[in-house]
Design a protein around this motif. Structure first.
Motif, mmCIF file in Angstrom:
data_model
loop_
_atom_site.group_PDB
_atom_site.id
_atom_site.type_symbol
_atom_site.label_atom_id
_atom_site.label_comp_id
_atom_site.label_asym_id
_atom_site.label_seq_id
_atom_site.Cartn_x
_atom_site.Cartn_y
_atom_site.Cartn_z
ATOM 1 N N VAL A 140 1.156 -1.453 0.353
ATOM 2 C CA VAL A 140 0.367 -0.185 -0.210
ATOM 3 C C VAL A 140 1.177 1.052 -0.052
ATOM 4 C CG1 VAL A 140 -1.852 1.360 1.660
ATOM 5 C CG2 VAL A 140 -1.648 -1.388 1.422
ATOM 6 N N SER A 141 0.493 2.207 -0.662
ATOM 7 C CA SER A 141 1.062 3.959 -0.848
ATOM 8 C C SER A 141 0.434 4.130 -1.859
ATOM 9 C CB SER A 141 2.396 3.121 -1.922
ATOM 10 O OG SER A 141 3.533 4.567 -1.790
ATOM 11 N N SER A 142 0.880 5.908 -0.804
ATOM 12 C CA SER A 142 -0.048 7.391 -1.838
ATOM 13 C C SER A 142 0.862 7.443 -2.865
ATOM 14 C CB SER A 142 0.500 7.825 -0.884
ATOM 15 O OG SER A 142 1.744 8.518 -0.523
ATOM 16 N N GLN A 143 1.487 6.340 -3.561
ATOM 17 C CA GLN A 143 3.208 6.459 -4.752
ATOM 18 C C GLN A 143 2.027 7.342 -6.352
ATOM 19 O OE1 GLN A 143 5.109 7.464 -7.367
ATOM 20 N NE2 GLN A 143 6.237 6.019 -6.009
ATOM 21 N N ARG A 144 1.863 8.142 -6.785
ATOM 22 C CA ARG A 144 0.807 8.068 -7.958
ATOM 23 C C ARG A 144 1.390 7.273 -9.516
ATOM 24 N NH1 ARG A 144 2.485 14.182 -10.698
ATOM 25 N NH2 ARG A 144 3.814 12.662 -11.144
ATOM 26 N N THR A 145 0.344 7.160 -9.926
ATOM 27 C CA THR A 145 0.213 6.517 -11.207
ATOM 28 C C THR A 145 0.014 7.178 -12.512
ATOM 29 O OG1 THR A 145 -1.883 5.745 -10.793
ATOM 30 C CG2 THR A 145 -0.635 4.402 -9.405
ATOM 31 N N VAL A 146 0.847 6.463 -13.232
ATOM 32 C CA VAL A 146 1.111 6.842 -14.567
ATOM 33 C C VAL A 146 0.002 5.770 -15.564
ATOM 34 C CG1 VAL A 146 2.669 8.323 -14.227
ATOM 35 C CG2 VAL A 146 3.440 6.276 -15.505
ATOM 36 N N ARG A 147 0.022 5.552 -16.953
ATOM 37 C CA ARG A 147 -0.475 4.890 -18.117
ATOM 38 C C ARG A 147 0.175 4.900 -18.843
ATOM 39 N NH1 ARG A 147 -5.557 2.947 -17.444
ATOM 40 N NH2 ARG A 147 -6.770 4.345 -16.453
ATOM 41 N N PRO A 148 0.736 3.754 -19.393
ATOM 42 C CA PRO A 148 2.030 3.461 -20.023
ATOM 43 C C PRO A 148 1.274 4.308 -21.464
ATOM 44 C CG PRO A 148 1.554 1.670 -19.675
ATOM 45 C CD PRO A 148 0.586 1.761 -19.139
ATOM 46 N N ILE A 149 2.458 4.829 -22.451
ATOM 47 C CA ILE A 149 1.285 5.718 -23.603
ATOM 48 C C ILE A 149 2.163 4.885 -24.582
ATOM 49 C CG2 ILE A 149 1.053 7.919 -23.024
ATOM 50 C CD1 ILE A 149 4.417 8.583 -24.207
ATOM 51 N N ILE A 150 1.430 5.159 -26.188
ATOM 52 C CA ILE A 150 1.466 4.906 -27.242
ATOM 53 C C ILE A 150 2.501 5.843 -28.591
ATOM 54 C CG2 ILE A 150 1.118 3.506 -29.421
ATOM 55 C CD1 ILE A 150 0.774 1.839 -27.019
ATOM 56 N N ASP A 151 3.837 5.621 -28.601
ATOM 57 C CA ASP A 151 4.437 7.177 -29.000
ATOM 58 C C ASP A 151 5.891 6.329 -30.588
ATOM 59 O OD1 ASP A 151 5.473 9.265 -28.421
ATOM 60 O OD2 ASP A 151 7.208 9.062 -27.581
ATOM 61 N N SER A 152 5.790 7.214 -31.028
ATOM 62 C CA SER A 152 6.593 6.465 -32.334
ATOM 63 C C SER A 152 7.720 7.233 -31.659
ATOM 64 C CB SER A 152 6.245 7.549 -33.574
ATOM 65 O OG SER A 152 4.646 6.885 -34.092
ATOM 66 N N ILE A 153 8.859 6.876 -31.360
ATOM 67 C CA ILE A 153 10.152 6.967 -31.226
ATOM 68 C C ILE A 153 11.043 7.642 -32.095
ATOM 69 C CG2 ILE A 153 12.091 6.666 -28.931
ATOM 70 C CD1 ILE A 153 10.347 5.096 -27.356
ATOM 71 N N ASN A 154 11.020 8.902 -32.018
ATOM 72 C CA ASN A 154 12.532 9.017 -33.650
ATOM 73 C C ASN A 154 13.805 9.217 -33.134
ATOM 74 O OD1 ASN A 154 9.885 9.102 -34.977
ATOM 75 N ND2 ASN A 154 10.271 11.129 -35.050
#
Length: 392
Positions: free
Chosen positions: A54-68
């Motif tokens: 258990v943690s108050s850590q903030r979350t993020v979602r994976p993103i679809i990106d074109s890496i140049n």
């Protein structure tokens, strides 16, 4: 004796209580120090049943990106073949006068390049003048068409018809403005026989036009030289557009494709924009390469033929799933992220999951498997460490 034993027991109890109080004080001090050092994570990370935390850590979602990405490769400048005009002899003859003295000489459109003596063309001109005097209109039209096919211009035919005489030589003119380039060696061939060798076809002392009797020579024509039908006399290109031929290993340039932008470097203080318009595999001396053709504008004429250039090619990557590098814990051969699996009050419940990484680019980790685009992961995985869960 009993009183003495009772006194010793009381002393031991006092010492024991003192040690307990000292331990409690140290623990409180340590907790206060940890809270002061980590203000981002005020709540402690508590392990729950089922190997979750258990943690108050903030979350993020994976993103679809074109890496140049960018690649620096070397190459050289060659003419743009689409702007090359080859002047080919349509008849055999002898060069009486040549007005182009050296390779890479600039010529203007309509400029006289050489004067050619040809018994064959003289014969056709005599026929044309005879038909013109006899007013044979239908035959005259066909005779004129033949002269045009042999390379004479309308102005030349009109001037000859007006004078009524067959000239000793005919001039060859430049069809466009540009530089005189070295002719292709496969087309620049001359007869290995002497100029006095007899040949068939009513050409007098003209050399044979048999391809097998020709030999390769240098790219310069000379006065008194005999030329053959279909021989390349001059190659002209204005070099306003050139090609940059870039070479590299197959592994290095495997992701380069048509349309990728490029910038030429090392040309003084200038950077010239270009584009990869042709990518092809190339095999040389037992090794495989990738050859890239860049189309480059050269209106300022700053790029010289055969000059060495360096190009930075911007490679447009495929759409890939990426997550912040801070969301991944590196355990050597394993890479772990914390996946949000639920809530506990105002805090989040996380569980560890292994991912399949695809490399690191621009502080992002490419994910090839292990999570989906809808998963929520802890943004700072380093704050959540449960060694038993990770290493099990």
């Amino acid at each position: 004796m009993n009183m003495k034993q009772s006194g010793n027991r009381d002393f031991i109890i006092i010492i024991f209580l003192f040690v307990i109080l000292a331990c409690i004080a140290c623990n409180n001090k340590k907790e206060n120090h940890s809270a002061h050092q980590n203000p981002v994570m005020p709540s402690a990370v508590n392990e729950l049943p089922g190997k979750a935390v258990v943690s108050s850590q903030r979350t993020v979602r994976p993103i679809i990106d074109s890496i140049n990405t960018t690649k620096n490769i070397n190459g050289y400048i060659v003419p743009d073949e689409r702007r090359t005009n080859k002047i080919i002899s349509r008849i055999g003859g002898r060069i009486e006068k040549i007005h182009v003295k050296y390779i890479y000489q600039w010529v203007n459109k309509g400029q006289q390049l050489l004067e050619l003596y040809s018994p064959e063309i003289s014969k056709y001109l005599e026929e044309y003048l005879y038909l013109a005097k006899q007013n044979e209109t239908s035959l005259l039209i066909k005779a004129k068409e033949k002269l045009l096919l042999l390379g004479l211009t309308e102005n030349q035919i009109s001037a000859i018809e007006k004078s009524g005489k067959v000239p000793h030589t005919l001039s060859v003119y430049a069809p466009q403005s540009g530089y005189i380039l070295p002719a292709d060696e496969t087309n620049e061939r001359l007869n290995k026989m002497s100029p006095t060798s007899p040949v068939a076809g009513g050409m007098g002392n003209m050399p044979s036009t048999n391809q097998d009797d020709r030999v390769a020579v240098n790219n310069r024509l000379r006065e008194g030289m005999y030329i053959n039908k279909d021989q390349v006399l001059f190659t002209i290109n204005d070099l306003q557009k050139v090609w940059g031929i870039m070479m590299g290993s197959v592994e290095e340039l495997s992701t380069v494709k048509q349309g990728d932008a490029a910038i030429l470097k090392g040309i003084g203080n200038k950077q010239i924009k270009a584009k990869a318009d042709f990518v092809e595999p190339f095999f040389d001396k037992g090794q495989k390469f990738t050859r890239i053709r860049l189309y480059v504008d050269n209106a300022d004429n700053v790029l010289r033929l055969n000059s060495i250039i360096e190009a930075e090619i911007n490679i447009q990557g495929k759409p890939l799933m990426t997550i912040p590098a801070s969301s991944v814990i590196d355990l050597g051969q394993r890479k772990i992220v914390w996946i949000k699996t639920g809530n506990s009050g105002k805090n989040n419940i996380f569980s560890a999951r292994e991912i399949k990484p695809g490399g690191k680019v621009n502080n992002k980790i490419v994910v090839l498997g292990g999570i989906t685009g809808t998963d929520e992961i802890a943004e700072q995985a380093g704050y959540i460490i449960d060694s038993e869960t990770l290493l099990k």
